[in-house]
Design a protein around this motif. Structure first.
Motif, PDB file in Angstrom:
ATOM      1  N   LEU A  14       0.815  -1.207   0.000  1.00 17.25           N
ATOM      2  CA  LEU A  14       0.000   0.000   0.000  1.00 17.25           C
ATOM      3  C   LEU A  14       0.852   1.262   0.000  1.00 17.25           C
ATOM      4  O   LEU A  14       0.508   2.256  -0.649  1.00 17.25           O
ATOM      5  CB  LEU A  14      -0.953  -0.014   1.195  1.00 17.25           C
ATOM      6  N   VAL A  15       1.960   1.258   0.727  1.00 20.82           N
ATOM      7  CA  VAL A  15       2.866   2.411   0.699  1.00 20.82           C
ATOM      8  C   VAL A  15       3.333   2.678  -0.726  1.00 20.82           C
ATOM      9  O   VAL A  15       3.417   3.825  -1.173  1.00 20.82           O
ATOM     10  CB  VAL A  15       4.083   2.185   1.626  1.00 20.82           C
ATOM     11  N   LYS A  16       3.603   1.624  -1.452  1.00 24.16           N
ATOM     12  CA  LYS A  16       4.096   1.755  -2.824  1.00 24.16           C
ATOM     13  C   LYS A  16       2.994   2.146  -3.799  1.00 24.16           C
ATOM     14  O   LYS A  16       3.249   2.898  -4.758  1.00 24.16           O
ATOM     15  CB  LYS A  16       4.705   0.415  -3.257  1.00 24.16           C
ATOM     16  N   ASN A  17       1.770   1.716  -3.563  1.00 22.81           N
ATOM     17  CA  ASN A  17       0.737   1.818  -4.589  1.00 22.81           C
ATOM     18  C   ASN A  17      -0.403   2.791  -4.321  1.00 22.81           C
ATOM     19  O   ASN A  17      -1.090   3.186  -5.266  1.00 22.81           O
ATOM     20  CB  ASN A  17       0.154   0.427  -4.865  1.00 22.81           C
ATOM     21  N   LEU A  18      -0.658   3.165  -3.066  1.00 25.30           N
ATOM     22  CA  LEU A  18      -1.746   4.108  -2.821  1.00 25.30           C
ATOM     23  C   LEU A  18      -1.401   5.480  -3.392  1.00 25.30           C
ATOM     24  O   LEU A  18      -0.321   6.005  -3.151  1.00 25.30           O
ATOM     25  CB  LEU A  18      -2.028   4.236  -1.325  1.00 25.30           C
ATOM     26  N   ARG A  19      -2.330   6.066  -4.139  1.00 23.30           N
ATOM     27  CA  ARG A  19      -2.114   7.363  -4.761  1.00 23.30           C
ATOM     28  C   ARG A  19      -2.874   8.476  -4.053  1.00 23.30           C
ATOM     29  O   ARG A  19      -2.813   9.627  -4.470  1.00 23.30           O
ATOM     30  CB  ARG A  19      -2.524   7.309  -6.240  1.00 23.30           C
ATOM     31  N   GLY A  20      -3.555   8.156  -2.994  1.00 21.47           N
ATOM     32  CA  GLY A  20      -4.256   9.188  -2.243  1.00 21.47           C
ATOM     33  C   GLY A  20      -5.283   8.573  -1.311  1.00 21.47           C
ATOM     34  O   GLY A  20      -5.715   7.433  -1.508  1.00 21.47           O
ATOM     35  N   ILE A  21      -5.663   9.348  -0.290  1.00 22.30           N
ATOM     36  CA  ILE A  21      -6.702   8.953   0.646  1.00 22.30           C
ATOM     37  C   ILE A  21      -7.902   9.871   0.410  1.00 22.30           C
ATOM     38  O   ILE A  21      -7.774  11.098   0.440  1.00 22.30           O
ATOM     39  CB  ILE A  21      -6.240   9.085   2.111  1.00 22.30           C
ATOM     40  N   ILE A  22      -9.050   9.281   0.151  1.00 32.43           N
ATOM     41  CA  ILE A  22     -10.274  10.039  -0.106  1.00 32.43           C
ATOM     42  C   ILE A  22     -10.927  10.429   1.222  1.00 32.43           C
ATOM     43  O   ILE A  22     -11.008   9.633   2.155  1.00 32.43           O
ATOM     44  CB  ILE A  22     -11.263   9.190  -0.923  1.00 32.43           C
ATOM     45  N   TYR A  23     -11.393  11.693   1.280  1.00 38.32           N
ATOM     46  CA  TYR A  23     -12.194  12.122   2.432  1.00 38.32           C
ATOM     47  C   TYR A  23     -13.304  13.039   1.942  1.00 38.32           C
ATOM     48  O   TYR A  23     -13.107  13.847   1.032  1.00 38.32           O
ATOM     49  CB  TYR A  23     -11.359  12.874   3.473  1.00 38.32           C
ATOM     50  N   ARG A  39     -13.264   6.580 -12.702  1.00 36.86           N
ATOM     51  CA  ARG A  39     -12.900   6.555 -14.127  1.00 36.86           C
ATOM     52  C   ARG A  39     -11.421   6.841 -14.347  1.00 36.86           C
ATOM     53  O   ARG A  39     -10.784   6.238 -15.213  1.00 36.86           O
ATOM     54  CB  ARG A  39     -13.726   7.586 -14.917  1.00 36.86           C
ATOM     55  N   LYS A  40     -10.870   7.745 -13.552  1.00 42.42           N
ATOM     56  CA  LYS A  40      -9.501   8.200 -13.793  1.00 42.42           C
ATOM     57  C   LYS A  40      -8.445   7.352 -13.091  1.00 42.42           C
ATOM     58  O   LYS A  40      -7.258   7.450 -13.408  1.00 42.42           O
ATOM     59  CB  LYS A  40      -9.343   9.663 -13.353  1.00 42.42           C
ATOM     60  N   PHE A  41      -8.848   6.565 -12.120  1.00 41.39           N
ATOM     61  CA  PHE A  41      -7.884   5.745 -11.375  1.00 41.39           C
ATOM     62  C   PHE A  41      -8.200   4.263 -11.563  1.00 41.39           C
ATOM     63  O   PHE A  41      -8.326   3.508 -10.603  1.00 41.39           O
ATOM     64  CB  PHE A  41      -7.894   6.122  -9.889  1.00 41.39           C
ATOM     65  N   ARG A  42      -8.291   3.846 -12.780  1.00 38.55           N
ATOM     66  CA  ARG A  42      -8.574   2.439 -13.067  1.00 38.55           C
ATOM     67  C   ARG A  42      -7.367   1.550 -12.801  1.00 38.55           C
ATOM     68  O   ARG A  42      -7.508   0.348 -12.603  1.00 38.55           O
ATOM     69  CB  ARG A  42      -9.024   2.286 -14.520  1.00 38.55           C
ATOM     70  N   TRP A  58     -15.237   0.020  -5.845  1.00 45.65           N
ATOM     71  CA  TRP A  58     -14.636  -0.369  -7.112  1.00 45.65           C
ATOM     72  C   TRP A  58     -13.310  -1.048  -6.820  1.00 45.65           C
ATOM     73  O   TRP A  58     -12.786  -0.953  -5.708  1.00 45.65           O
ATOM     74  CB  TRP A  58     -14.498   0.792  -8.090  1.00 45.65           C
ATOM     75  N   LYS A  59     -12.797  -1.736  -7.789  1.00 39.36           N
ATOM     76  CA  LYS A  59     -11.672  -2.643  -7.593  1.00 39.36           C
ATOM     77  C   LYS A  59     -10.458  -1.974  -6.973  1.00 39.36           C
ATOM     78  O   LYS A  59      -9.768  -2.567  -6.144  1.00 39.36           O
ATOM     79  CB  LYS A  59     -11.292  -3.286  -8.933  1.00 39.36           C
ATOM     80  N   LYS A  60     -10.173  -0.730  -7.374  1.00 36.25           N
ATOM     81  CA  LYS A  60      -8.948  -0.068  -6.929  1.00 36.25           C
ATOM     82  C   LYS A  60      -9.144   0.802  -5.698  1.00 36.25           C
ATOM     83  O   LYS A  60      -8.255   1.566  -5.326  1.00 36.25           O
ATOM     84  CB  LYS A  60      -8.363   0.772  -8.075  1.00 36.25           C
ATOM     85  N   LEU A  61     -10.301   0.699  -5.042  1.00 33.46           N
ATOM     86  CA  LEU A  61     -10.537   1.440  -3.805  1.00 33.46           C
ATOM     87  C   LEU A  61     -10.298   0.513  -2.619  1.00 33.46           C
ATOM     88  O   LEU A  61     -10.929  -0.535  -2.497  1.00 33.46           O
ATOM     89  CB  LEU A  61     -11.969   1.977  -3.762  1.00 33.46           C
TER      90      LEU A  61
END
Length: 200
Positions: A14-23, A39-42, A58-61
């Motif tokens: 997750l450190v390597k791959n997470l691109r942001g935390i949604i709030y 759509r933009k973070f597939r 969705w799959k990447k969340l």
């Protein structure tokens, strides 16, 4: 010495791959922005605190087990521990962090999808660039030093015209200004956040 086998592989992933935390604040409807992110973070992972009780999947969340009960503070802590920025859905959501926002970049520009994605990358870079220094200042209790660090870093957003009467696009949030100071340095980093509010 800590053995390499003691480190959780999932955490490293997750450190390597997470691109942001949604709030997002409970007072807003984030469906438009969530659909845009989907759509933009597939091909990139985004995280969200389980405290938000988000229903859109969705799959990447990635839903992250909470560290503390408060959704806003937990989202900051998650961003700090996974070295990524915060994505605030609608400007109203920034109000939940108002007392901890130590630097802001305001604009009247309407950004394209490409510009929005570019600035999301910039906040991701900003976390990495400021990480160790902001934590060291945090361990010393140097809040003014952390604020100065954030203000100086605002120049990385120079491509977007700065206008004081505009809406907030970027905010740097200091988790040490919300609640009791965390004991674990993993939760002490300054967090750059981008406000994502899509226009009709």
């Amino acid at each position: 010495m800590r053995r390499a086998s003691d480190i959780d592989p999932q955490y490293l992933y997750l450190v390597k791959n997470l691109r942001g935390i949604i709030y997002f604040s409970k007072e807003v409807d984030p469906s438009r922005e969530l659909n845009w992110l989907r759509r933009k973070f597939r091909y990139r992972d985004l995280g969200v605190s389980a405290n938000l009780g988000i229903e859109v999947k969705w799959k990447k969340l990635v839903t992250l087990p909470p560290v503390v009960d408060d959704p806003a503070l937990d989202s900051l802590y998650q961003a700090s521990r996974f070295l990524c920025g915060l994505i605030l859905l609608k400007e109203r959501s920034l109000e939940d962090f108002r007392r901890a926002a130590v630097a802001e970049w305001r604009t009247k520009e309407k950004l394209s999808d490409r510009d929005l994605r570019f600035n999301l990358r910039l906040i991701d870079y900003a976390v990495t660039d400021l990480y160790l220094q902001s934590i060291e200042l945090g361990k010393k209790g140097d809040l003014e030093g952390r604020k100065k660090l954030a203000l100086e870093d605002l120049k990385r957003y120079w491509r977007v015209k700065s206008e004081e009467s505009g809406r907030v696009l970027i905010a740097y949030i200091d988790p040490l200004l919300i609640g009791p100071a965390p004991e674990d340095p993993l939760f002490m980093s300054l967090i750059p956040a981008m406000v994502l509010e899509l226009q009709e």
